[in-house]
Design an enzyme around this catalytic site. Structure first.
Site, PDB file in Angstrom:
ATOM      1  NE  ARG A 249      -3.839   0.395   0.304  1.00 12.08           N
ATOM      2  CZ  ARG A 249      -4.385   1.126  -0.671  1.00 12.08           C
ATOM      3  NH1 ARG A 249      -4.139   0.861  -1.948  1.00 12.08           N
ATOM      4  NH2 ARG A 249      -5.179   2.135  -0.370  1.00 12.08           N
ATOM      5  NE  ARG A 280      -1.411   7.794  10.184  1.00  7.36           N
ATOM      6  CZ  ARG A 280      -0.714   6.798  10.706  1.00  7.36           C
ATOM      7  NH1 ARG A 280      -1.029   6.318  11.887  1.00  7.36           N
ATOM      8  NH2 ARG A 280       0.300   6.271  10.058  1.00  7.36           N
ATOM      9  CE1 TYR A 348       2.452  -1.564  10.212  1.00  4.72           C
ATOM     10  CE2 TYR A 348       0.524  -2.883   9.761  1.00  4.72           C
ATOM     11  CZ  TYR A 348       1.081  -1.709  10.155  1.00  4.72           C
ATOM     12  OH  TYR A 348       0.255  -0.673  10.502  1.00  4.72           O
ATOM     13  CG  ASP A 350       5.878  -1.672  15.546  1.00  4.21           C
ATOM     14  OD1 ASP A 350       5.302  -1.009  14.664  1.00  4.21           O
ATOM     15  OD2 ASP A 350       5.264  -2.312  16.414  1.00  4.21           O
TER      16      ASP A 350
END
Ligand code: UDP
Length: 368
Positions: A249, A280, A348, A350
């Site tokens: 994405r 956001r 994904y 962190d």
């Protein structure tokens, strides 16, 4: 005949930590970077004393003592705690889902009342949740799913919640206390004085970095320059997309300078309804308790992604995971090439997990 021990492709967190540690072990290191700045997606651009998170908001949080100690060698953190607000059609709710959210939504007072409400709503799900929708409803019930999850998730991923894996939503805590801290971790904050750029600059201090160099375009020149390569770019690109493309994405950012001191009173406001096209609005100064007379805000729009554009979120559905596994098998057979980080591992990640994995990777692969 090799000029360097390590060629590091990409100066994001994985590449920079690896470069720093390899240099400390006496290795000669060259870092190449496609963009005109170091730091990958944690890079910030300073404007009027405000650090603008150019590639989306990054809030450092971790429970790993070793990673926390590691980053604190280079920068000090400011104690910022992420407590974002969800805006659903003008109704404001605290995130993550906690007693403040439940009380605003249903007028409940006690944890027991909130739990009873959720239990009643989750009864529609029988058995093990099979997808993100079922996972979300079984965690927080139908009202929160409808107002705070469905629209946000479907616009971010451009897929129905019934077709998304449930692990995405498991990132978010659900709490029966009045605690708006988005993360469950022990430590959290934003680097003081210079932000994330300072962290990357400190990691790459004394290391040769060549910017504006695209490995794929200059491969012939670079691949024989070093004994070992640490590749942090997209794994499918490394193999010339031989087996097909992995999907990501994308994101598009619209940043504005506003002639006021405080626009939304919080660093992150999520717009959870489907009809608002952005997910956001970030007001960057609040990450660092800024008191400037002006402010900068960024609207974050989810976007389709095409090869060549910045890739943000790997789409870890079954098709892409299978394809990734095939590339990973090929990668395992590449001699003297290490694949690491979000794009090379299609994960994904962190920030703290990236650092942990880079440190482990050095321990496994580099010796004095
Ligand atoms: N999410 C949601 N509503 C929100 C915030 C997050 O439904 O207001 C869901 C959404 O599916 C998202 C996931 O939780 O993809 C993970 O959110 P997180 O904030 O961890 O995403 P990031 O900050 O990494 O973009």
């Amino acid at each position: 005949m090799f000029i360097y021990d390590y060629l590091i492709v990409g100066s994001g967190l994985f590449g920079s930590v690896f470069a720093h540690e390899a240099k400390k072990l006496g290795k000669s290191v060259l870092v190449i970077e496609r963009r005109d700045h170091i730091g990958g997606n944690i890079f910030c651009e300073e404007k009027e004393g405000i650090n603008i998170h150019k590639y989306g908001p990054h809030i450092f949080h971790t429970s790993y003592h070793d990673v926390w100690d590691y980053v604190n060698q280079f920068v000090e953190f400011n104690g910022f705690v992420n407590a974002p607000i969800a805006n659903y059609k003008g109704e404001l709710y605290n995130l993550p889902f906690n007693m403040n959210t439940f009380s605003k939504l249903w007028g409940v007072i006690t944890p027991a009342e909130a739990a009873a409400k959720i239990a009643e709503q989750r009864a529609v799900i029988k058995g093990e949740p099979k997808n993100l929708e079922e996972q979300a409803i079984s965690l927080v019930g139908t009202d929160i799913y409808t107002k705070l999850i469905k629209g946000y998730t479907e616009k971010q991923w451009k897929r129905s919640c019934t077709e998304l894996p449930s692990f995405i939503i498991k990132r978010l805590p659900v709490r029966y206390t009045f605690d708006n801290n988005y993360y469950n971790d022990l430590y959290q904050g934003i680097p003081i004085r210079g932000g994330y750029n300072k962290l990357i600059e400190a990691l790459l201090d004394g290391i040769e970095v060549r910017m504006g160099v695209d490995y794929h375009l200059s491969r012939a020149l670079y691949e024989n320059m070093a004994k070992n390569i640490v590749y942090t770019g997209a794994i499918d690109a490394y193999f010339g997309y031989r087996l097909g493309q992995l999907e990501y994405r994308g994101l598009r950012f619209e940043t504005e300078r506003l002639e006021k001191e405080n626009h939304q009173g919080v660093a992150v406001m999520n717009y959870t309804e489907r009809e608002v096209p952005y997910t956001r609005i970030i007001e960057h100064k609040h990450f660092e308790f800024g008191t400037q007379p002006v402010t900068y805000v960024t609207k974050e729009y989810p976007a389709d992604w095409k090869p060549g554009e910045e890739a943000y979120y790997p789409v870890n559905d079954a098709r892409n995971q299978t394809l990734y596994r095939q590339y990973a098998d090929m990668a395992a057979k590449e001699k003297n090439v290490i694949f690491g980080g979000r794009l090379a591992e299609y994960k994904y990640y962190d920030m703290d997990d990236i650092i942990k994995s880079a440190l482990e990777c050095v321990r496994k692969n580099v010796s004095l």
